[in-house]
Write an enzyme that holds these catalytic residues in place. Structure first.
Site, PDB file in Angstrom:
ATOM      1  CE1 TYR A 279      -3.794   2.399   0.592  1.00 55.05           C
ATOM      2  CE2 TYR A 279      -2.621   3.108   2.566  1.00 55.05           C
ATOM      3  CZ  TYR A 279      -3.651   3.280   1.653  1.00 55.05           C
ATOM      4  OH  TYR A 279      -4.536   4.331   1.805  1.00 55.05           O
TER       5      TYR A 279
ATOM      6  CD  GLU B 119       7.788   1.907  -0.974  1.00 51.48           C
ATOM      7  OE1 GLU B 119       7.686   2.912  -1.696  1.00 51.48           O
ATOM      8  OE2 GLU B 119       8.637   1.815  -0.067  1.00 51.48           O
TER       9      GLU B 119
ATOM     10  CE  LYS C  61      -3.568   5.191  -1.954  1.00 49.67           C
ATOM     11  NZ  LYS C  61      -4.643   5.803  -2.733  1.00 49.67           N
TER      12      LYS C  61
ATOM     13  CG  PHE D  27     -12.468  -0.163  18.796  1.00 42.68           C
ATOM     14  CD1 PHE D  27     -11.907  -1.422  18.693  1.00 42.68           C
ATOM     15  CD2 PHE D  27     -11.664   0.876  19.299  1.00 42.68           C
ATOM     16  CE1 PHE D  27     -10.577  -1.672  19.070  1.00 42.68           C
ATOM     17  CE2 PHE D  27     -10.340   0.646  19.682  1.00 42.68           C
ATOM     18  CZ  PHE D  27      -9.798  -0.624  19.561  1.00 42.68           C
TER      19      PHE D  27
ATOM     20  CE1 TYR E  92      -6.530  -6.388  16.521  1.00 42.11           C
ATOM     21  CE2 TYR E  92      -5.854  -4.994  14.683  1.00 42.11           C
ATOM     22  CZ  TYR E  92      -6.705  -5.949  15.223  1.00 42.11           C
ATOM     23  OH  TYR E  92      -7.713  -6.465  14.448  1.00 42.11           O
TER      24      TYR E  92
ATOM     25  NE  ARG F 203      -2.711   4.463  12.945  1.00 44.66           N
ATOM     26  CZ  ARG F 203      -1.671   3.847  13.506  1.00 44.66           C
ATOM     27  NH1 ARG F 203      -1.014   4.416  14.508  1.00 44.66           N
ATOM     28  NH2 ARG F 203      -1.266   2.677  13.054  1.00 44.66           N
TER      29      ARG F 203
ATOM     30  CG  ASP G 282      -0.127  -0.765  14.020  1.00 47.82           C
ATOM     31  OD1 ASP G 282      -1.073  -1.438  13.612  1.00 47.82           O
ATOM     32  OD2 ASP G 282      -0.254   0.339  14.594  1.00 47.82           O
TER      33      ASP G 282
HETATM   34  P1  NAD Z   1     -12.767   2.128   0.101  1.00 51.05           P
HETATM   35  O1  NAD Z   1     -12.149   0.773   0.042  1.00 51.05           O
HETATM   36  O2  NAD Z   1     -14.084   2.275   0.772  1.00 51.05           O
HETATM   37  O3  NAD Z   1     -12.897   2.755  -1.360  1.00 51.05           O
HETATM   38  C1  NAD Z   1     -11.997   2.463  -2.404  1.00 51.05           C
HETATM   39  C2  NAD Z   1     -12.809   2.222  -3.674  1.00 51.05           C
HETATM   40  O4  NAD Z   1     -11.910   1.946  -4.762  1.00 51.05           O
HETATM   41  C3  NAD Z   1     -13.744   1.009  -3.558  1.00 51.05           C
HETATM   42  O5  NAD Z   1     -15.042   1.347  -3.966  1.00 51.05           O
HETATM   43  C4  NAD Z   1     -13.107  -0.020  -4.506  1.00 51.05           C
HETATM   44  O6  NAD Z   1     -14.045  -0.929  -5.036  1.00 51.05           O
HETATM   45  C5  NAD Z   1     -12.456   0.880  -5.540  1.00 51.05           C
HETATM   46  N1  NAD Z   1     -11.369   0.240  -6.291  1.00 51.05           N
HETATM   47  C6  NAD Z   1     -10.266  -0.400  -5.804  1.00 51.05           C
HETATM   48  N2  NAD Z   1      -9.509  -0.865  -6.807  1.00 51.05           N
HETATM   49  C7  NAD Z   1     -10.109  -0.487  -7.965  1.00 51.05           C
HETATM   50  C8  NAD Z   1      -9.816  -0.659  -9.343  1.00 51.05           C
HETATM   51  N3  NAD Z   1      -8.726  -1.337  -9.753  1.00 51.05           N
HETATM   52  N4  NAD Z   1     -10.656  -0.133 -10.261  1.00 51.05           N
HETATM   53  C9  NAD Z   1     -11.773   0.548  -9.880  1.00 51.05           C
HETATM   54  N5  NAD Z   1     -12.118   0.733  -8.591  1.00 51.05           N
HETATM   55  C10 NAD Z   1     -11.294   0.215  -7.648  1.00 51.05           C
HETATM   56  O7  NAD Z   1     -11.681   3.081   0.795  1.00 51.05           O
HETATM   57  P2  NAD Z   1     -11.790   4.597   1.273  1.00 51.05           P
HETATM   58  O8  NAD Z   1     -11.533   4.629   2.722  1.00 51.05           O
HETATM   59  O9  NAD Z   1     -13.003   5.227   0.728  1.00 51.05           O
HETATM   60  O10 NAD Z   1     -10.512   5.216   0.548  1.00 51.05           O
HETATM   61  C11 NAD Z   1     -10.623   5.977  -0.651  1.00 51.05           C
HETATM   62  C12 NAD Z   1      -9.258   6.518  -1.029  1.00 51.05           C
HETATM   63  O11 NAD Z   1      -8.750   7.362   0.013  1.00 51.05           O
HETATM   64  C13 NAD Z   1      -8.207   5.421  -1.267  1.00 51.05           C
HETATM   65  O12 NAD Z   1      -7.389   5.803  -2.353  1.00 51.05           O
HETATM   66  C14 NAD Z   1      -7.399   5.445   0.016  1.00 51.05           C
HETATM   67  O13 NAD Z   1      -6.091   5.001  -0.180  1.00 51.05           O
HETATM   68  C15 NAD Z   1      -7.475   6.912   0.432  1.00 51.05           C
HETATM   69  N6  NAD Z   1      -7.313   7.068   1.880  1.00 51.05           N
HETATM   70  C16 NAD Z   1      -8.324   6.748   2.747  1.00 51.05           C
HETATM   71  C17 NAD Z   1      -8.111   6.905   4.119  1.00 51.05           C
HETATM   72  C18 NAD Z   1      -9.194   6.611   5.125  1.00 51.05           C
HETATM   73  O14 NAD Z   1      -8.946   6.767   6.340  1.00 51.05           O
HETATM   74  N7  NAD Z   1     -10.397   6.220   4.767  1.00 51.05           N
HETATM   75  C19 NAD Z   1      -6.875   7.343   4.600  1.00 51.05           C
HETATM   76  C20 NAD Z   1      -5.873   7.623   3.682  1.00 51.05           C
HETATM   77  C21 NAD Z   1      -6.103   7.496   2.319  1.00 51.05           C
HETATM   78  N1  UDP Z   2      -6.357  -1.507  15.806  1.00 49.38           N
HETATM   79  C1  UDP Z   2      -6.732  -2.094  17.007  1.00 49.38           C
HETATM   80  N2  UDP Z   2      -7.793  -2.941  17.002  1.00 49.38           N
HETATM   81  C2  UDP Z   2      -8.517  -3.232  15.888  1.00 49.38           C
HETATM   82  C3  UDP Z   2      -8.143  -2.616  14.658  1.00 49.38           C
HETATM   83  C4  UDP Z   2      -7.043  -1.765  14.653  1.00 49.38           C
HETATM   84  O1  UDP Z   2      -6.113  -1.862  18.059  1.00 49.38           O
HETATM   85  O2  UDP Z   2      -9.487  -4.020  15.995  1.00 49.38           O
HETATM   86  C5  UDP Z   2      -5.229  -0.544  15.799  1.00 49.38           C
HETATM   87  C6  UDP Z   2      -4.171  -0.789  14.724  1.00 49.38           C
HETATM   88  O3  UDP Z   2      -3.186  -1.696  15.181  1.00 49.38           O
HETATM   89  C7  UDP Z   2      -3.615   0.606  14.529  1.00 49.38           C
HETATM   90  C8  UDP Z   2      -4.812   1.527  14.797  1.00 49.38           C
HETATM   91  O4  UDP Z   2      -5.762   0.739  15.509  1.00 49.38           O
HETATM   92  O5  UDP Z   2      -2.628   0.889  15.490  1.00 49.38           O
HETATM   93  C9  UDP Z   2      -5.465   2.064  13.523  1.00 49.38           C
HETATM   94  O6  UDP Z   2      -5.699   0.957  12.673  1.00 49.38           O
HETATM   95  P1  UDP Z   2      -6.507   1.055  11.310  1.00 49.38           P
HETATM   96  O7  UDP Z   2      -6.539  -0.317  10.734  1.00 49.38           O
HETATM   97  O8  UDP Z   2      -7.799   1.727  11.537  1.00 49.38           O
HETATM   98  O9  UDP Z   2      -5.674   2.028  10.359  1.00 49.38           O
HETATM   99  P2  UDP Z   2      -4.115   2.394  10.178  1.00 49.38           P
HETATM  100  O10 UDP Z   2      -4.004   3.744  10.769  1.00 49.38           O
HETATM  101  O11 UDP Z   2      -3.248   1.408  10.917  1.00 49.38           O
HETATM  102  O12 UDP Z   2      -3.932   2.353   8.727  1.00 49.38           O
END
Ligand code: NAD
Ligand code: UDP
Length: 317
Positions: free
Chosen positions: A148, A150, A152, A194, A207, A214, A274
């Protein structure tokens, strides 16, 4: 005036579906591309009847062909939860590399503005705290999270290359942990885990010792930040997230209290690599986007718990 046309990849996911909704409300036409690998049609079910919304089931690692004008390409497609990308490392690397290349190709062909959804994971397990955009990160490229992180980092590099070589107007959002309605109950991220456990009176799985931190951003704040960034003149990466830093163990107690749950806490093994601490420095977003989060953690968790109780209680992990 003709409506602006936006292509959004990953639009059927958690953040993507909220962004589609916001864009429609702002008067945009939205073309949503998603292969539904981690998203769902349920997330966009209320949008499907809107004449300005068009869904195409498509894997963006394959060539993207769209007829007519496109003003914006927003590239959000990618598995995002650690559980998802650990299960799907190759798809994750492909969507970050080939998928970003194809999305940039579309933006180039259409002379559209491009926005990449990047992540705080580009900082890895950070040695600088809080994380500023000029910190280069501490990533283990061959560890489990490497697929993931790399993907990004590559996405950011190719986005800047298209900006420099092809003069595409590109934006990079470094998104920090975001939560809210429409997260999958089984996506493995800490807040849905949670909440599901608390509303079902099951033990909350912390964990490690739960001392890792966070900083959690509520979805409406993230959408506002992304929307402002998309309309801005910024081409360099921008952190978007809530700078309020919280320990995971304290999050467990908070969710138990807010859900009025009888759950206890159990401790499980800490996953590999982590990150120990994570908190965005949002000085840049404040200055250039006039943006900062408005919803505090308790409020956001209450909205989310309520939504999970009404929509996801019966689902199983
Ligand atoms: P999510 O998994 O709910 O949404 C990702 C979407 O991308 C899904 O609908 C999935 O089906 C689609 N997808 C994946 N691979 C695909 C492909 N090859 N072709 C077409 N569609 C594809 O995740 P999210 O939390 O909504 O994240 C959205 C974006 O934001 C991602 O790029 C993620 O890396 C980034 N992001 C999210 C968070 C967060 O906390 N939610 C944090 C950092 C970055
Ligand atoms: N985590 C946890 N219990 C869970 C799921 C996650 O303690 O059931 C911890 C995880 O180890 C990390 C933090 O919560 O330290 C955030 O995890 P998450 O998967 O939400 O996203 P991350 O920030 O690690 O991408």
């Amino acid at each position: 005036m003709a409506k602006k046309i936006t292509v959004i990849t990953g639009g059927a996911g958690f953040i993507g579906s909220h962004l589609c909704e916001r864009l429609l409300n702002e008067g945009f036409k939205v073309i949503c591309l998603d292969n539904l690998i981690t998203g769902s049609l349920e997330n966009i079910s209320s949008l499907l009847k809107d004449k300005n919304f068009h869904f195409i089931k498509h894997d963006v690692t394959k060539y993207i062909k769209i007829k007519g004008r496109v003003d914006y390409v927003l590239h959000l497609a990618s598995p995002a939860s650690p559980q998802d990308y650990l299960k799907l490392p190759i798809q994750t690397l492909k969507v970050g590399s080939l998928g970003t290349h194809n999305s940039l190709g579309l933006a180039k062909e259409k002379k559209a503005i491009f926005l990449l959804a990047s992540t705080s994971e580009v900082y890895g397990d950070p040695l600088v705290h809080p994380q500023t955009e000029n910190y280069w990160g501490n990533v283990n490229p061959v560890g489990l999270r490497g697929a993931y992180d790399e993907s990004k980092r590559f996405s950011e590099a190719i986005t800047m290359a298209y900006h420099r070589v092809h003069r595409i107007d590109t934006k990079i959002a470094r998104i920090f942990n975001t939560y809210g309605e429409r997260m999958r109950i089984d996506d493995g991220r800490v807040i849905p885990n949670f909440i599901y456990q608390a509303i079902n009176n099951q033990p909350l799985t912390v964990y490690g010792r739960g001392t890792q931190t966070r900083s959690f951003c509520y979805i409406s704040d993230m959408i506002e930040g992304l929307f402002r960034l998309m309309l801005s003149k910024l081409n360099e990466p921008v952190n978007l997230g809530n700078p309020f830093e919280f320990r995971i163990i304290d999050l467990a107690y908070l969710v138990i209290r807010l859900a009025k749950s009888k759950s206890k806490i159990v401790f499980k093994k800490l996953p590999q690599d982590d990150p120990v601490r994570r908190k965005p420095d949002i000085t840049k977003a404040k200055k250039f986007l006039k943006w900062e989060p408005k919803v505090n953690l308790e409020e956001g968790l209450l909205f989310t718990i309520d939504w999970f109780k009404n929509n996801r209680k019966e689902a199983s992990l």
